[in-house]
Design a protein around this motif. Sequence first.
Motif, short mmCIF file in Angstrom:
data_model
loop_
_atom_site.label_atom_id
_atom_site.label_comp_id
_atom_site.label_asym_id
_atom_site.label_seq_id
_atom_site.Cartn_x
_atom_site.Cartn_y
_atom_site.Cartn_z
N PRO A 82 -60.76 -40.92 -7.96
CA PRO A 82 -61.39 -42.14 -7.41
C PRO A 82 -61.55 -41.88 -5.76
CG PRO A 82 -59.85 -42.99 -8.83
CD PRO A 82 -59.72 -41.46 -8.82
N LEU A 83 -60.55 -41.21 -5.31
CA LEU A 83 -60.64 -40.81 -3.75
C LEU A 83 -61.69 -39.80 -3.55
CD1 LEU A 83 -59.53 -40.96 -0.75
CD2 LEU A 83 -57.98 -39.21 -1.40
N ASN A 84 -61.87 -38.84 -4.34
CA ASN A 84 -62.94 -37.86 -4.26
C ASN A 84 -64.32 -38.36 -4.22
OD1 ASN A 84 -61.44 -35.42 -3.65
ND2 ASN A 84 -60.86 -35.36 -5.61
N ARG A 85 -64.33 -39.22 -5.22
CA ARG A 85 -65.87 -40.10 -5.32
C ARG A 85 -66.12 -41.01 -4.16
NH1 ARG A 85 -64.38 -40.68 -10.97
NH2 ARG A 85 -63.59 -42.69 -10.45
N ALA A 86 -64.86 -41.66 -3.56
CA ALA A 86 -65.04 -42.43 -2.29
C ALA A 86 -65.48 -41.91 -1.17
CB ALA A 86 -63.86 -43.34 -2.28
N VAL A 87 -64.64 -40.81 -0.96
CA VAL A 87 -64.88 -40.02 0.29
C VAL A 87 -66.37 -39.37 0.27
CG1 VAL A 87 -64.35 -37.77 1.38
CG2 VAL A 87 -62.57 -39.30 0.61
N THR A 88 -66.90 -38.68 -0.97
CA THR A 88 -68.22 -38.16 -1.18
C THR A 88 -69.13 -39.21 -0.67
OG1 THR A 88 -67.32 -36.64 -2.70
CG2 THR A 88 -69.72 -36.90 -2.29
N LEU A 89 -68.89 -40.60 -1.03
CA LEU A 89 -69.91 -41.55 -0.52
C LEU A 89 -69.82 -41.78 0.72
CD1 LEU A 89 -69.45 -43.88 -3.81
CD2 LEU A 89 -71.63 -42.75 -3.13
N LEU A 90 -68.62 -42.06 1.25
CA LEU A 90 -68.41 -42.31 2.73
C LEU A 90 -68.76 -41.26 3.65
CD1 LEU A 90 -67.13 -44.20 4.89
CD2 LEU A 90 -64.86 -42.96 4.30
N LEU A 91 -68.63 -39.78 3.31
CA LEU A 91 -69.01 -38.90 4.26
C LEU A 91 -70.00 -37.86 3.21
CD1 LEU A 91 -65.24 -38.04 5.82
CD2 LEU A 91 -67.25 -39.38 6.66
N GLU A 94 -71.21 -32.61 3.99
CA GLU A 94 -69.98 -31.69 3.64
C GLU A 94 -69.06 -31.10 4.75
OE1 GLU A 94 -69.03 -27.72 0.71
OE2 GLU A 94 -70.87 -27.96 1.71
N VAL A 95 -69.68 -30.64 5.70
CA VAL A 95 -69.05 -30.04 6.69
C VAL A 95 -67.95 -31.13 7.27
CG1 VAL A 95 -69.26 -28.83 9.23
CG2 VAL A 95 -70.50 -28.13 7.49
N GLU A 96 -68.69 -32.06 7.72
CA GLU A 96 -67.84 -33.37 8.07
C GLU A 96 -66.71 -33.79 7.30
OE1 GLU A 96 -66.24 -36.17 10.89
OE2 GLU A 96 -67.51 -34.22 11.08
N ARG A 97 -66.94 -33.83 6.00
CA ARG A 97 -65.85 -33.98 4.84
C ARG A 97 -64.68 -32.78 5.17
NH1 ARG A 97 -69.65 -34.90 0.92
NH2 ARG A 97 -69.42 -32.86 -0.02
N LEU A 98 -65.25 -31.77 5.24
CA LEU A 98 -64.06 -30.59 5.51
C LEU A 98 -63.56 -30.82 6.76
CD1 LEU A 98 -66.04 -27.35 3.97
CD2 LEU A 98 -64.30 -29.08 3.12
N ARG A 99 -63.90 -31.12 7.87
CA ARG A 99 -63.51 -31.21 9.08
C ARG A 99 -62.38 -32.30 9.19
NH1 ARG A 99 -62.94 -34.12 13.58
NH2 ARG A 99 -64.13 -35.88 12.79
N GLN A 100 -62.68 -33.42 8.49
CA GLN A 100 -61.79 -34.58 8.29
C GLN A 100 -60.58 -34.41 7.42
OE1 GLN A 100 -63.16 -38.64 8.24
NE2 GLN A 100 -65.03 -38.11 9.27
N LEU A 101 -61.09 -33.71 6.27
CA LEU A 101 -59.93 -33.18 5.32
C LEU A 101 -58.81 -32.34 5.90
CD1 LEU A 101 -58.60 -32.32 2.40
CD2 LEU A 101 -60.34 -30.40 2.48
#
Length: 239
Positions: A82-91, A94-101
């Motif tokens: 569920p978190l991965n799906r939500a994060v993908t929709l929110l961000l 990909e690069v910004e997702r990895l930065r925040q991760l």
Amino acid sequence: MKLAPVRPVNNLVEEVCLQLSSRIRSEMAGGDGWLPPERALAAQLGVSRPVVREATKRLELQGMLEIRHGSGIKMVNRLHSPLNRAVTLLLPDEVERLRQLTETRLILEPSLARLAAARMKSKDRKHLRAVHQRLAAAETSDDAIPADMDFHRAIAQFSGNGILHLLVDSMADLHRSSLARGYERVSTATAVAQHECILVALEAQDGAAAASAMHAHLVTAWHDLGLRGSPAPLEAHRQ
């Protein structure tokens, strides 16, 4: 004749979810991985099939079950989904997702290493050493990525904090994407050397050194990923 109050359907669904989730946790290690058919579950629980159907759908969304039409209801461990799906929709970038991760990991994982240093048992340290040896022996990224992930997950587990462990597990797919991108750019040699530093500190039960080594490792990961900006120093996360 006096009638008993009728319980709302939603409360029944929540009760069934609680009972099924408890059963899933107890049987994941030793069971065959399958729940009884829907009709049998309804009879066992004393509720209607629609209530069971709604409960199993909720648990599927939470990553605890997989409903296989024509086969049955399979117990799974995908609580991170569920978190991965939500994060993908929110961000979506990909690069910004990895930065925040990576920023999130910089906040969490040094503290996990500090806790693990104090709480790990001898058998835990031996397990972590074996996991590290898998990474050191990896010849391809397909071998290195799961070993790398298992190292970080084990530290989270050995921290003794179930909630923090679940948070790290919930980032599994994001972590896998980060490692895949990183290992495209650099070899595993640096990760092996830095994991060794973390492990030595954990084996010495030196929490400060373990936290510092983990922070240094994640700063390296930040630069290996080519992320913009600079990560905060370790002291900033203590404030």
